[in-house]
Write an enzyme that holds these catalytic residues in place. Structure first.
Site, mmCIF file in Angstrom:
data_model
loop_
_atom_site.group_PDB
_atom_site.id
_atom_site.type_symbol
_atom_site.label_atom_id
_atom_site.label_comp_id
_atom_site.label_asym_id
_atom_site.label_seq_id
_atom_site.Cartn_x
_atom_site.Cartn_y
_atom_site.Cartn_z
ATOM 1 N N GLU A 19 38.325 36.407 38.440
ATOM 2 C CA GLU A 19 37.088 36.053 39.156
ATOM 3 C C GLU A 19 36.027 35.635 38.160
ATOM 4 O O GLU A 19 36.266 35.556 36.952
ATOM 5 C CB GLU A 19 36.588 37.270 39.958
ATOM 6 C CG GLU A 19 37.102 37.336 41.384
ATOM 7 C CD GLU A 19 36.189 36.594 42.362
ATOM 8 O OE1 GLU A 19 35.378 35.746 41.920
ATOM 9 O OE2 GLU A 19 36.298 36.860 43.557
ATOM 10 N N ARG A 104 32.219 49.123 44.898
ATOM 11 C CA ARG A 104 32.172 48.481 43.585
ATOM 12 C C ARG A 104 31.407 47.173 43.687
ATOM 13 O O ARG A 104 31.286 46.580 44.759
ATOM 14 C CB ARG A 104 33.589 48.194 43.048
ATOM 15 C CG ARG A 104 34.356 47.132 43.831
ATOM 16 C CD ARG A 104 35.585 46.686 43.058
ATOM 17 N NE ARG A 104 36.438 45.755 43.800
ATOM 18 C CZ ARG A 104 36.255 44.442 43.872
ATOM 19 N NH1 ARG A 104 35.206 43.891 43.281
ATOM 20 N NH2 ARG A 104 37.105 43.684 44.539
ATOM 21 N N ASN A 152 30.405 37.041 48.389
ATOM 22 C CA ASN A 152 30.870 36.252 47.252
ATOM 23 C C ASN A 152 29.886 35.133 46.980
ATOM 24 O O ASN A 152 29.182 34.662 47.848
ATOM 25 C CB ASN A 152 32.274 35.704 47.504
ATOM 26 C CG ASN A 152 33.356 36.632 46.994
ATOM 27 O OD1 ASN A 152 33.439 36.905 45.797
ATOM 28 N ND2 ASN A 152 34.176 37.166 47.899
ATOM 29 N N ASP A 200 35.461 32.243 48.811
ATOM 30 C CA ASP A 200 35.337 33.228 47.734
ATOM 31 C C ASP A 200 34.287 32.729 46.747
ATOM 32 O O ASP A 200 33.168 32.431 47.149
ATOM 33 C CB ASP A 200 36.706 33.470 47.097
ATOM 34 C CG ASP A 200 36.827 34.833 46.440
ATOM 35 O OD1 ASP A 200 35.880 35.229 45.740
ATOM 36 O OD2 ASP A 200 37.867 35.503 46.595
#
Length: 299
Positions: A19, A104, A152, A200
């Site tokens: 990512e 997270r 995202n 994303d």
């Protein structure tokens, strides 16, 4: 339009959850979120990515710190930290420490005004458990949005007046006006809704186009400023996750992918890809603190 030129593969690594790729200082850096690694991408297919830092917690994304070479501000663990050139970590804030479930940090980016934005999500993707945070230049951290399942992005227009944020679990990209002085987002509008896959990582280009990796489809999409789909790029990996525009001329689309959750990953699941495109982007914006944040700011 669907892309037909096969993408180049960068590096021998196959990342669990690649990512947060960003072009900065003439190179691409990226994260392997759950392993907590910050990596410099390989220039070609034959060498592994180079380790920059290893954190003892998940690492979602970073931005360079202006005026402090080798320093990064990072979305990591349950909050925001600074990573120094030796790989040491100083926590700025950990707002999700007391969350009612395991949370997270996920994706994040600096905006053109020098602020750092990052989203949080539940490990088990509990609906609406995530938030979007903004780290201002003075080191103050503010929760600016709530009730997002998997945030995202975000990605910003060149002037920082528009923010795009993906609500990945719902297949929606929203567009927000942003007050240039305060950084506060206004009332959003739906920019794009995806019928298949999940939007994303995202980035914008010099024509105001929005690129997004589409998790679960093996595709990257480019949208025009009016929200219409302009281009589809097919990849030989089912879970594209992060992307940026980089290279010496800004015309290389760099895409990370993941093999997490795949029972039988293919040979390129988790690879990093490079595709030449026509419209350039710009290097990653830095976080521009009025003072260097770190241990003194730890709650």
């Amino acid at each position: 339009m669907t892309g037909t030129v096969p993408p180049a593969v960068l590096g021998t690594d196959r990342l669990e959850l690649g990512e947060g790729i960003r072009w900065t200082d003439g190179r691409a850096v990226l994260t392997d979120i759950l392993s907590g690694r910050l990596l410099a991408a390989s220039d070609g297919p034959a060498d592994p990515h180079r380790l920059i830092a290893q954190l003892p917690c998940p690492l979602g994304a970073v931005a360079p710190v202006e005026g402090h070479p080798g320093h990064w501000v990072a979305a990591a663990g349950t909050g925001i930290c600074r990573i120094d050139p030796s790989g040491g970590v100083d926590w700025i804030a950990r707002p999700e420490d007391d969350a009612p479930m395991a949370i997270r940090m996920n994706d994040g980016v600096a905006d053109p005004h020098g602020r750092f934005w990052a989203g949080s999500m539940a490990y088990d993707t509990t609906e609406d458990a995530g938030s979007l945070y903004r780290l201002d230049r003075d080191g103050r951290l503010t929760r600016v949005l709530r009730d997002i399942t998997i945030p995202n992005g975000p990605a910003f227009s060149a002037d920082g007046a528009v923010m795009y944020l993906a609500d990945s679990a719902r297949g929606i990209i929203r567009r927000y006006p942003v007050d240039p002085a305060s950084g506060d987002p206004g009332t959003p509008e739906t920019f794009a809704t995806l019928a298949d896959g999940s939007p994303d990582g995202m980035t914008t280009d010099s024509e105001g186009g929005l690129w997004t990796a589409v998790w679960g489809t093996g595709q990257v999409h480019r949208y025009l400023p009016d929200g219409s789909l302009d281009r589809i790029v097919d990849l030989p990996a089912g879970q594209p996750a992060g992307l940026c525009l980089g290279g010496p001329d800004g015309r290389t689309l760099l895409v990370t992918s993941a093999h997490i959750g795949l029972s039988v990953p293919g040979p390129l699941d988790g690879a990093v890809f490079a595709i030449r495109v026509d419209v350039p982007g710009t290097p990653a914006a830095p976080y521009r603190p009025t003072r260097l944040p770190g241990r003194a700011d730890t709650p």
